[in-house]
Design an enzyme around this catalytic site. Structure first.
Site, PDB file in Angstrom:
ATOM      1  N   LYS A  40       0.811  -1.207   0.000  1.00  0.00           N
ATOM      2  CA  LYS A  40       0.000   0.000   0.000  1.00  0.00           C
ATOM      3  C   LYS A  40       0.855   1.272   0.000  1.00  0.00           C
ATOM      4  CE  LYS A  40      -1.384   1.003   3.905  1.00  0.00           C
ATOM      5  NZ  LYS A  40      -1.969   1.232   5.228  1.00  0.00           N
ATOM      6  N   THR A  41       1.846   1.291   0.893  1.00  0.00           N
ATOM      7  CA  THR A  41       2.692   2.482   0.975  1.00  0.00           C
ATOM      8  C   THR A  41       3.467   2.670  -0.324  1.00  0.00           C
ATOM      9  OG1 THR A  41       2.932   1.971   3.298  1.00  0.00           O
ATOM     10  CG2 THR A  41       4.360   3.665   2.424  1.00  0.00           C
ATOM     11  N   ASP A  95      -4.637   7.977   3.472  1.00  0.00           N
ATOM     12  CA  ASP A  95      -4.223   6.635   3.876  1.00  0.00           C
ATOM     13  C   ASP A  95      -5.075   6.187   5.070  1.00  0.00           C
ATOM     14  OD1 ASP A  95      -2.765   4.353   4.001  1.00  0.00           O
ATOM     15  OD2 ASP A  95      -1.004   5.243   4.946  1.00  0.00           O
ATOM     16  N   GLU A  96      -5.152   4.891   5.301  1.00  0.00           N
ATOM     17  CA  GLU A  96      -5.923   4.344   6.433  1.00  0.00           C
ATOM     18  C   GLU A  96      -7.339   4.918   6.463  1.00  0.00           C
ATOM     19  OE1 GLU A  96      -4.491   2.007   7.926  1.00  0.00           O
ATOM     20  OE2 GLU A  96      -2.350   2.416   8.175  1.00  0.00           O
ATOM     21  N   GLN A 141      -8.708  -3.799   8.992  1.00  0.00           N
ATOM     22  CA  GLN A 141      -7.740  -3.163   9.887  1.00  0.00           C
ATOM     23  C   GLN A 141      -8.313  -1.926  10.573  1.00  0.00           C
ATOM     24  OE1 GLN A 141      -3.505  -3.105   8.680  1.00  0.00           O
ATOM     25  NE2 GLN A 141      -4.239  -3.925   6.742  1.00  0.00           N
ATOM     26  N   ARG A 164       1.744  -8.051  11.078  1.00  0.00           N
ATOM     27  CA  ARG A 164       2.976  -7.241  11.088  1.00  0.00           C
ATOM     28  C   ARG A 164       4.210  -8.113  10.878  1.00  0.00           C
ATOM     29  NH1 ARG A 164       0.980  -3.509   9.290  1.00  0.00           N
ATOM     30  NH2 ARG A 164      -0.796  -4.897   9.177  1.00  0.00           N
TER      31      ARG A 164
END
Length: 757
Positions: free
Chosen positions: A32-33, A219-220, A250, A602
DNA sequence: TTGAGGCTTTCAACA
DNA sequence: AAAGCCTCAA
């Protein structure tokens, strides 16, 4: 174009789709980043000016990381891309355009502590007992209201507030808002709400911003609340170039007003939305990803996805049942040590996650014992320390003299003899005259008995205020902070105290000034206002020091967006994780489960899951059952272990030792055990264990006392006694005297003592 | 009237 | 473990 080379098909499509609304549903670890940063780079390559791009993420850490990665691709011009958190973007907008809705540039941002102080004052004014009605509870309710759609759409807050028998919540809410305005202060929610108001009420400001920003990336997005949704909507309404990225699995901030509807309804709200799904996971091994996925699939309220690991098989998950929290700590540390020696792993490859900050302590103790460097993200933050808050309160107050919360924090810090009674009097005069507390002090409007320290305080503040306009130019901010520490007498006061604690506080203040020095190097026009804002919003990193090779400790919430080769997910017990406050509702459990999903995903190569059978919390020791989330992981992915603490096997001697004795004694023993063999390094500041045990020893030498140990003395009231302890030096010599029937601790400076002759 | 030490209470996650 | 209230001494 080599920009697109490293991307898969869907990622590339997301980067190339630059015009119009775009929804990217990005599973954990799906790059994503990378997509966001490459999309920014692509826009710039296409000829979009960097300052036309507006990107927001959730944490300062993520924003910083994103900016670095953009600059790595496009070079220094990436620095002009507007990349911030929502809150810091809002603060920027309000400082720049806020005057259109009567918000002055120098407003102060109140954190939770400031908020609670203010609410407490309000409760006392209303003759309510802050003990029964907790300010923290009020603060969280106020925040909850401000996150609500109804509040932003103009519904009377009185209708939204809960009904309590004990007091009129609407009245407290009104007073809070009035006081905040009087103090020229905004809380975290206000930053967002007031930005919404600005965008609605000042078309000129909105137009200016729309000229400046033409491409938006959020984002998010699953964790945005209503006001954030509106800000994105209004800003992007001219160009419609709104790209949002998120993952409903998430979403872990509903308690902060995040509304999952924002992402679920994005398509419906924005005509011609392009939807792109990223399902290929590049981060975790198959075992880790499958396990995480099995857990989150137990949620009913979610969109189904089809996530694949591109990494293939790895090691099984290790589940360890420890006998108690010490066993858990030992297990984690032993595995770190052995993995480091077996494979070429560094400290930075390891992360320890827990549900609540309070769980970090035992891991810290063991890491320190093994001399493994670590850093804690969140928790008791550097900027939360008393001495740091005190010094910053001086700066805040000098910038914004209406900030009464900061005023009362510093008026008697260090002690100037302006106690509670005097402070109340100042407030009273300010209220009856309708002026600020600072005006009362500055114009010397206090009648009757005026404490002598008040004039000193006035002089200190006036002197500093006179220097303020010079700060960004002639004087440097770091020099100004040094002046605050010196002129206020704060440093002198700590120096006189001359204890281990006070010298560590001096170190922290020096550290603060160093970090300000670094700050002004990075931004040569740094103003005090800007600095205060940045640190008010920047709370995720603990110490400005040590950035080197460290094991990372943090809550699962803080772990969002990060990845580590080896992860320890600890405290996996019912009522700990899932937390007891969430366990009773379906929504609560689902959010905990998403949090667990975040924690598991993670990990890149290895994950260890631990639970303790017996855990002590502040109430006492409890038996714990393993978390339901462990049951949701298929057994074929797991290797099971058990571990019994080598240092404290509490269970074996539970009845006689731990039922009756206070916890602290056992902790002391642990600390002693932990500091064995470490004596050669007594001056190592990281070794707090030794420092704290030394602190208890009485200072025998160089106290400067006119008495000596075991000497007999006479006190006019208590009679004849014997000195059994001498602590401190100079004016601070404290004598513990045994007067036969009772023992007293007296300050030599004041106590009317004579030698017995 | 102020300041310090003792005793009691209370405990999620974050910008 | 930490913060807040209460009591005592100067």
């Amino acid at each position: 174009m080599n920009l697109l080379e490293k991307l898969n098909k869907n990622q590339r499509e997301a980067v190339l789709h630059t015009e119009g609304p775009l929804l990217i549903l990005a599973g954990a670890g799906s790059g994503k980043t990378r997509v966001i940063t490459h999309r920014i780079a692509y826009l710039i390559e296409k000829g979009i000016r960097p300052y036309n791009i507006f990107a927001v993420t959730f944490t300062n850490k993520a924003a910083e990381e994103m900016k670095n990665r953009v600059m790595n691709i496009v070079g220094p011009e990436g620095n002009s891309v507007f990349i911030k958190t929502f809150h810091s973007a809002a603060a920027y907008i309000l400082r720049r355009f806020g005057e259109a809705i009567n918000i002055t540039k120098n407003f102060t941002i109140y954190d939770m502590g400031d908020q609670e102080d203010l609410i407490k004052k309000i409760l006392i004014d209303l003759k309510l007992d802050p003990k029964k009605i907790r300010p923290a509870m009020i603060a969280s309710k106020i925040s909850e209201i401000k996150d609500k759609e109804d509040y932003l759409e103009g519904v009377d807050p009185a209708l939204l507030l809960p009904d309590y028998f004990a007091f009129n919540f609407a009245e407290v809410f009104d007073l809070y808002r009035n006081k905040m305005t009087e103090n020229n202060a905004l809380d975290f929610n206000d930053l967002l709400c007031q930005t919404v108001r600005l965008l609605r009420e000042s078309k000129d400001s909105l137009k200016d911003m729309q000229r400046m920003w033409r491409y938006f990336m959020i984002d998010e997005y699953q964790d945005t609340n209503y006001s954030q949704y509106l800000i994105a909507k209004y800003l992007s309404s001219a160009t419609k170039n709104l790209c949002v990225v998120g993952d409903d699995d998430q979403s872990i901030y509903s308690w902060r007003g995040a509304d999952i509807k924002n992402i679920l309804n994005f398509e419906r709200d924005n005509e011609n939305t392009k939807v792109i799904t990223l399902e290929e996971n590049y981060r975790s091994t198959k075992q880790i990803l499958d396990a995480a996925y099995c857990v989150v699939q137990n949620n009913v309220n979610r969109k189904n996805k089809n996530i694949k690991s591109s990494r293939g098989d790895g090691e099984n998950i290790t589940w360890c049942i420890a006998n108690n929290e010490y066993g858990e700590g030992e297990f984690v540390i032993n595995n770190i040590i052995s993995l480091k020696s077996r494979e070429k792993l560094s400290n930075r490859d390891f992360a320890i996650f827990y549900r609540t900050n309070a769980q970090s302590r035992i891991f810290e103790d063991y890491l320190r014992r093994e001399k493994i460097p670590y850093r804690i993200i969140g928790g008791m933050k550097f900027y939360d320390r008393k001495e740091i808050k005190d010094i910053l309160a001086y700066l805040k107050f000098i910038v914004n003299p209406n900030d009464s919360i900061s005023l009362f924090r510093i008026i008697n810090t260090p002690v100037r003899g302006i106690g509670k009674a005097s402070q109340d009097k100042i407030s009273e005069i300010a209220r009856s005259e309708g002026i600020s507390e600072w005006t009362v002090i500055r114009d010397e409007l206090m009648t009757g008995k005026v404490p002598k320290g008040l004039d000193d305080f006035k002089k200190i503040i006036t002197a500093l205020m006179n220097d303020l306009p010079e700060v960004p130019a002639q004087i440097k901010l770091s020099k100004f902070m040094t002046d605050i520490v010196e002129i206020s007498g704060y440093r002198e006061n700590l120096r006189e105290e001359n204890t281990l604690e006070s010298s560590s506080r001096i170190d922290n203040i020096n550290e603060l000034i160093n970090s300000i020095y670094d700050y002004e190097q990075s931004d040569l026009d740094a103003t005090p206002e800007q600095f205060i804002q940045d640190i008010s919003l920047y709370t995720s990193e603990q110490n400005p020091e040590e950035k080197h090779d460290c094991v990372t400790l943090m809550t699962v919430h803080n772990a969002k967006g990060l990845e580590f080769p080896v992860v320890f997910l600890t405290g996996m017990e019912e009522n700990t994780f899932p937390h007891k406050f969430s366990i009773d509702t379906e929504n609560g459990i689902e959010e905990e489960r998403r949090l667990c999903y975040v924690g598991l995903t993670r990990a890149m190569d290895r994950i260890f899951i631990t639970n303790a059978e017996l855990r002590r919390n502040f109430m006492g020791t409890e038996y714990k059952t393993p978390s339901r989330f462990i049951d949701e992981i298929p057994r074929e992915y797991m290797n099971m272990k058990s571990y019994i603490s080598q240092m404290f096997n509490r269970e074996s001697k539970f009845d006689e030792r731990f039922e009756t004795r206070p916890y602290i004694q056992n902790r002391d023993k642990f600390k002693q055990a932990a500091s064995i063999n470490k004596n050669e390094n007594r001056n190592d500041p990281s070794d707090k264990i030794i420092i704290s045990s030394e602190k208890k020893e009485p200072e025998k030498r160089e106290s400067g006392s006119r008495f000596s140990l075991k000497e007999s003395v006479v006190h006019p009231e208590f009679g004849v006694g014997k000195i059994i302890k001498i602590e401190g030096t100079g004016d601070n010599v404290k004598l513990t005297i045994d007067f036969g029937t009772k023992k007293r601790i007296l300050l030599e400076k004041y106590a009317p003592l004579d030698k017995l002759n």
